[in-house]
Design a protein around this motif. Structure first.
Motif, short mmCIF file in Angstrom:
data_model
loop_
_atom_site.label_atom_id
_atom_site.label_comp_id
_atom_site.label_asym_id
_atom_site.label_seq_id
_atom_site.Cartn_x
_atom_site.Cartn_y
_atom_site.Cartn_z
N SER A 198 -37.72 2.94 37.40
CA SER A 198 -36.62 1.97 37.29
C SER A 198 -36.49 1.36 35.90
O SER A 198 -35.50 0.68 35.61
CB SER A 198 -36.77 0.86 38.34
OG SER A 198 -37.60 -0.18 37.87
N PHE A 209 -33.18 -6.70 43.43
CA PHE A 209 -34.58 -6.90 43.82
C PHE A 209 -34.69 -7.89 44.99
O PHE A 209 -35.68 -7.90 45.70
CB PHE A 209 -35.42 -7.39 42.64
CG PHE A 209 -35.21 -8.83 42.27
CD1 PHE A 209 -34.15 -9.22 41.47
CD2 PHE A 209 -36.09 -9.81 42.72
CE1 PHE A 209 -33.96 -10.56 41.14
CE2 PHE A 209 -35.92 -11.15 42.39
CZ PHE A 209 -34.84 -11.52 41.61
N ASN A 266 -38.79 -11.54 45.73
CA ASN A 266 -38.06 -10.28 45.94
C ASN A 266 -37.90 -10.03 47.44
O ASN A 266 -38.28 -10.85 48.28
CB ASN A 266 -38.76 -9.12 45.21
CG ASN A 266 -40.13 -8.79 45.81
OD1 ASN A 266 -40.63 -9.49 46.68
ND2 ASN A 266 -40.71 -7.71 45.34
N ASN A 267 -37.37 -8.87 47.78
CA ASN A 267 -37.12 -8.55 49.19
C ASN A 267 -38.40 -8.63 50.01
O ASN A 267 -38.42 -9.20 51.10
CB ASN A 267 -36.53 -7.13 49.30
CG ASN A 267 -35.13 -7.05 48.73
OD1 ASN A 267 -34.40 -8.04 48.70
ND2 ASN A 267 -34.75 -5.87 48.27
N GLN A 321 -38.42 -7.27 36.96
CA GLN A 321 -38.42 -6.83 38.36
C GLN A 321 -38.36 -5.31 38.50
O GLN A 321 -37.68 -4.78 39.37
CB GLN A 321 -37.24 -7.50 39.13
CG GLN A 321 -37.24 -9.01 39.07
CD GLN A 321 -38.33 -9.63 39.95
OE1 GLN A 321 -38.86 -9.01 40.86
NE2 GLN A 321 -38.67 -10.88 39.67
N THR A 322 -39.10 -4.62 37.63
CA THR A 322 -39.10 -3.16 37.71
C THR A 322 -39.91 -2.63 38.89
O THR A 322 -39.62 -1.55 39.40
CB THR A 322 -39.75 -2.50 36.47
OG1 THR A 322 -40.51 -3.47 35.79
CG2 THR A 322 -38.75 -1.90 35.56
N GLY A 323 -40.97 -3.37 39.25
CA GLY A 323 -41.75 -2.95 40.40
C GLY A 323 -42.84 -1.95 40.11
O GLY A 323 -43.35 -1.32 41.02
N PHE A 324 -43.23 -1.80 38.88
CA PHE A 324 -44.34 -0.89 38.57
C PHE A 324 -45.48 -1.65 37.89
O PHE A 324 -46.09 -1.17 36.94
CB PHE A 324 -43.86 0.29 37.70
CG PHE A 324 -43.11 1.33 38.50
CD1 PHE A 324 -43.79 2.38 39.08
CD2 PHE A 324 -41.75 1.22 38.68
CE1 PHE A 324 -43.11 3.34 39.83
CE2 PHE A 324 -41.06 2.17 39.44
CZ PHE A 324 -41.74 3.23 40.01
N LYS A 373 -36.73 -2.38 51.24
CA LYS A 373 -36.85 -1.89 49.86
C LYS A 373 -37.90 -2.73 49.11
O LYS A 373 -37.61 -3.34 48.08
CB LYS A 373 -35.50 -1.94 49.12
CG LYS A 373 -34.39 -1.09 49.77
CD LYS A 373 -33.11 -1.13 48.92
CE LYS A 373 -31.87 -0.71 49.68
NZ LYS A 373 -31.69 0.73 49.82
N TRP A 388 -40.28 -1.98 47.30
CA TRP A 388 -40.74 -1.55 45.98
C TRP A 388 -39.97 -2.20 44.86
O TRP A 388 -40.39 -2.14 43.70
CB TRP A 388 -40.63 -0.02 45.87
CG TRP A 388 -39.21 0.46 45.95
CD1 TRP A 388 -38.32 0.57 44.92
CD2 TRP A 388 -38.50 0.85 47.12
NE1 TRP A 388 -37.10 1.02 45.39
CE2 TRP A 388 -37.19 1.20 46.73
CE3 TRP A 388 -38.85 0.94 48.48
CZ2 TRP A 388 -36.22 1.63 47.65
CZ3 TRP A 388 -37.89 1.37 49.38
CH2 TRP A 388 -36.60 1.71 48.97
N ARG A 389 -38.84 -2.79 45.19
CA ARG A 389 -38.04 -3.42 44.13
C ARG A 389 -38.67 -4.76 43.74
O ARG A 389 -38.90 -5.62 44.59
CB ARG A 389 -36.63 -3.67 44.62
CG ARG A 389 -35.83 -2.40 44.85
CD ARG A 389 -34.41 -2.77 45.23
NE ARG A 389 -33.56 -1.59 45.33
CZ ARG A 389 -32.26 -1.66 45.58
NH1 ARG A 389 -31.68 -2.83 45.77
NH2 ARG A 389 -31.55 -0.55 45.66
N GLY A 390 -38.90 -4.93 42.48
CA GLY A 390 -39.38 -6.23 42.00
C GLY A 390 -40.89 -6.31 41.92
O GLY A 390 -41.62 -5.36 42.23
#
Ligand SMILES: Cc1cc2nc3c(=O)[nH]c(=O)nc-3n(C[C@H](O)[C@H](O)[C@H](O)COP(=O)(O)OP(=O)(O)OC[C@H]3O[C@@H](n4cnc5c(N)ncnc54)[C@H](O)[C@@H]3O)c2cc1C
Ligand code: SF4
Lengths: 176, 523
Positions: A158, A169, B158-159, B196-199, B318, B320-322
């Protein structure tokens, strides 16, 4: 690996798929090709016998069955075993699988119609190193193919899109 | 910018490892004008090198040299050659870490006093009083720019957090927020705010998350007092007839053996490699390894009581987001023996990408029970459990002479058995985690077993009494005055909290002590 796979698949046309079905609707095309029913996938064999490979592909699907993932990804996941130094080990493993299948269901593994019956055969050899090796290899061989990620909704990398800070997000709507 | 020191320069402090402990210590000493050579087994990777891809990043950064395992922990079965998920790179595991940065609670510094003797456990009190740590925690939070400290706002939820928070509130939990994270919630310290890339577990490509790789290390190098030698794998620590350490032998990037002289040696290779180095340094004078007259080197290995709970919902999450771990419930972190165990645990949000989820959700599992879970990946939420585990003298890092690494050195064998207190706590946490998700409509939940250890502690522990441990309250070994332990292996007990803030605070404190002792001529 997948892109070469896919290119090979494209080269084959439906008309190439001539020989009768032997395994679960996979076609063995002469001595060095194997293809899925309806021409969904086909691949050239480098070392393994086509029957052996076709059974291996079915075994892979039965270990990690995802009905929305096409065969070609299972093919790609196990294609790495199709090389001379693996022939003995894979052939012996698939022979043992077929022996177990004949003992339990009087059929070759890939000819057993119901998944649950094939899974019984797999369960009976679950602790064998061969089974564990194939299963272990699939964890990355199957799930680390970027092309299957969309089936699960996973979006992968991403950073190049600027993360999710402006791309949802926190877009969950159903939680209070 | 780097300061090249001669191999024969015996005035330098050698720091082994550049992670949370070693990276910070090296910089702090350099800032005080002390000459430091930091030896790091891994290479140097910076944000532009990190990759948003779980396995590729793992291949780039993880410590993959051989190790072996034994004991009843499930990791020994599922990941027998990979007891820990830690990093071999400049910056150590602070490249991979999630950034959760919380202080110990006061009572946790005195576990033996507050919990009492626990059968089968080798509990001790830390030889440090909680008030001695206040200033150092302040400094560590400032360095790491921790959210919810120093006026930094919390990160946005985040979510995955929103599901977690809603469930927690339904159960009546009150200490629920997006965590104290070493992640910029606004642009600061020349580093961006979280995108908030999530990695987070793969190295933060924005540099929003603190890592010693691109903060303390270059700051130290800029002083001219710190030289970092990468791809320098320390084999053993040398000593003289007086029993003082004099230098270290290491393999350089060409595999050639080098010897760096030293006035002081600080070991910060994480809790497997640090004791392994001491044990591999055995000599005629110290046949059981350096600093090991107590026979405590390698013992009391702790990895935190961990586990995860994932849940599937009928609608997308979802997760994985954030930010990977910006969410915490602290209500269960207290010591309340009425729950059937001593100590407490934290619940923290966690997400894995699809490739890691396939590997870690239920290692070894196959068939539709497993694949139907993954089919719902998009609708999954996840949390991680981290609690205090009991030190046990038989949980232990030893040398396995049957297996050698690429340099021919015996590798570490890691033996671990769960203590009944760990199991009782894990079951309690599984139950609470499941209840949290059930409260907001989970259709299926997964009490997921521990991953290869990310928190590795205790194998060179601090003790008041030299017979009970390896080092004193400064991390100075009881046996050898100029040999220090500077990483998580010095932990006396693990507490419920993620350890890194405490490792960093102890490193800042140790730098003060070492600099003082050097100028006083005591070492
Ligand atoms: C995925 C993940 C998430 C995490 N999230 C958190 C979190 O949210 N909060 C938290 O508090 N903690 C977290 N941690 C844990 C945290 O990263 C560690 O606690 C911390 O980095 C340990 O610091 P250390 O100095 O003991 O060791 P490390 O940071 O591991 O550094 C040790 C260094 O020593 C080097 N080394 C080892 N042996 C030698 C040798 N012989 N010669 C030369 N160099 C050597 C290694 O290559 C390494 O670079 C996480 C860890 C992981 C893996
Ligand atoms: S979520 Fe934030 S902290 Fe984590 S990697 Fe992305 S930008 Fe860095």
């Amino acid at each position: 690996m997948l892109s070469t796979q896919t290119r090979q698949l494209r080269r084959l046309t439906r008309r190439d798929l001539l020989k009768g079905t032997t395994a679960f609707g996979a076609f063995v095309l002469g001595s060095s090709y194997v293809a899925g029913a309806g021409g969904a996938w086909a691949t050239e064999m480098d070392a393994l016998k086509p029957e052996t490979f076709a059974t291996l592909v079915q075994m892979a699907r039965d270990i990690y069955p995802h009905d929305r993932i096409a065969d070609e990804y299972y093919v790609a996941a196990v294609k790495g075993y199709d090389k001379p130094e693996e022939v003995d080990a894979i052939t012996a493993g698939i022979d043992a699988l077929n022996d177990a299948a004949r003992n339990m269901h009087e059929l070759e593994y890939a000819d057993i119609g119901w998944e649950r019956d094939r899974v019984d055969v797999l369960r009976s050899m679950e602790d064998d190193p061969f089974f564990q090796r194939i299963r272990g290899g699939l964890v990355t061989g199957l799930y680390n193919q970027k092309a299957v990620w969309p089936v699960f909704g996973y979006e992968g990398e991403s950073f190049s899109k600027g993360g999710y800070i402006n791309r949802g997000f926190d877009d969950i709507a159903w939680i209070g | 910018m780097t300061a090249p020191f001669e191999l024969t320069d015996d005035s330098v402090v050698v720091v082994i490892g550049t992670g949370a402990g070693g990276g910070v210590l090296a910089n702090e000493l350099a800032q005080k004008g002390v000459s430091v050579v930091a030896l790091e087994a891994g290479g140097r990777y910076l944000p532009e090198d990190y990759v948003n891809d779980e396995w590729e990043s793992f291949g780039q950064l993880a410590w993959l040299d051989p190790r072996t395992t034994s004991g009843d922990w499930r990791v020994a079965k599922d990941f027998s050659g990979l007891p820990a998920w830690i990093v071999k790179a400049v910056g150590g595991t602070t490249t991979h870490w999630a950034g959760a940065s919380i202080r110990f609670q006061d009572h946790e510094w005195k576990a033996l006093t507050n919990y009492g003797e626990v059968e089968g456990a080798s509990l001790l009190d830390w030889p440090i009083d909680p008030r001695e740590m206040d200033d150092y925690y302040d400094k560590a939070e400032k360095k790491l720019n921790v959210t919810r400290t120093n006026g930094n706002p919390g990160l946005p939820g985040n979510n995955n957090y929103k599901v977690f928070e809603a469930g927690a509130k339904k159960l009546g939990y009150t200490e629920v927020h997006t965590g104290r994270m070493a992640i910029n919630s606004r642009d600061d310290q020349d580093r961006l705010m979280c995108q908030q890339t999530g990695f987070c577990f793969q190295g933060c490509k924005w540099g929003a998350k603190w890592s010693s790789a691109y903060t303390d290390i270059p700051e130290g190098e800029a002083t001219g007092n710190l030289e970092v030698r990468e791809k320098a794998h320390v084999a053993r620590i040398l000593h003289n007839e007086a029993g003082k350490v004099t230098g270290v032998e290491y393999f350089d990037e060409n595999g050639d053996l080098q010897m760096q002289k030293a006035r002081v040696v600080c070991v910060a290779g994480n809790s497997f490699e640090s004791p392994r180095m001491l044990l591999n340094s055995a000599s005629n004078m110290f046949p059981n390894g350096l600093a090991n007259s107590s026979d405590q080197v390698g013992r009391n290995y702790m990895r935190h009581m961990t586990g995860s709970v994932y849940a599937v919902f009928d609608k997308p999450v979802k997760m994985w987001r954030g930010t990977t771990m910006a969410g915490i419930i602290q209500d269960e972190s207290k010591h309340d023996p009425s729950r059937g165990f001593v100590g407490g645990y934290e619940l923290e949000t966690l997400s894995l990408g699809l490739p890691f989820m396939a590997a870690f959700l239920d290692p070894g599992a196959w068939g539709r029970e497993f694949t139907t879970a993954l089919d719902e990946y998009e609708n999954m939420a996840g949390m991680w459990i981290v609690g205090e585990d009991m030190p046990q003298s038989t949980n232990r890092v030893t040398l396995n002479s049957e297996v050698k690494d690429q340099f021919g050195l015996p590798v570490a064998n890691v033996h671990f058995d769960d203590h009944p207190n760990d199991i009782a706590m894990r079951n309690h946490a599984y139950d609470r985690g499941t209840a949290i998700y059930d409260a907001v409509g989970a259709t299926r939940t997964f009490p997921t077993p521990p991953y290869p250890s990310t928190h590795n502690l205790g194998t060179n522990r601090m003790s008041e009494n030299p017979e009970d441990g390896v080092c004193n309250k400064w991390g100075q070994t009881h046996d050898i005055a100029n040999l220090f332990i500077s990483d998580g292996s010095q932990f006396t007990t693990g507490a419920a909290e993620n350890p890194t803030l405490t490792i960093v605070a102890l490193a800042i404190r140790q730098a003060d002590h070492i600099a003082g002792e050097l100028s006083a001529g005591n070492i």
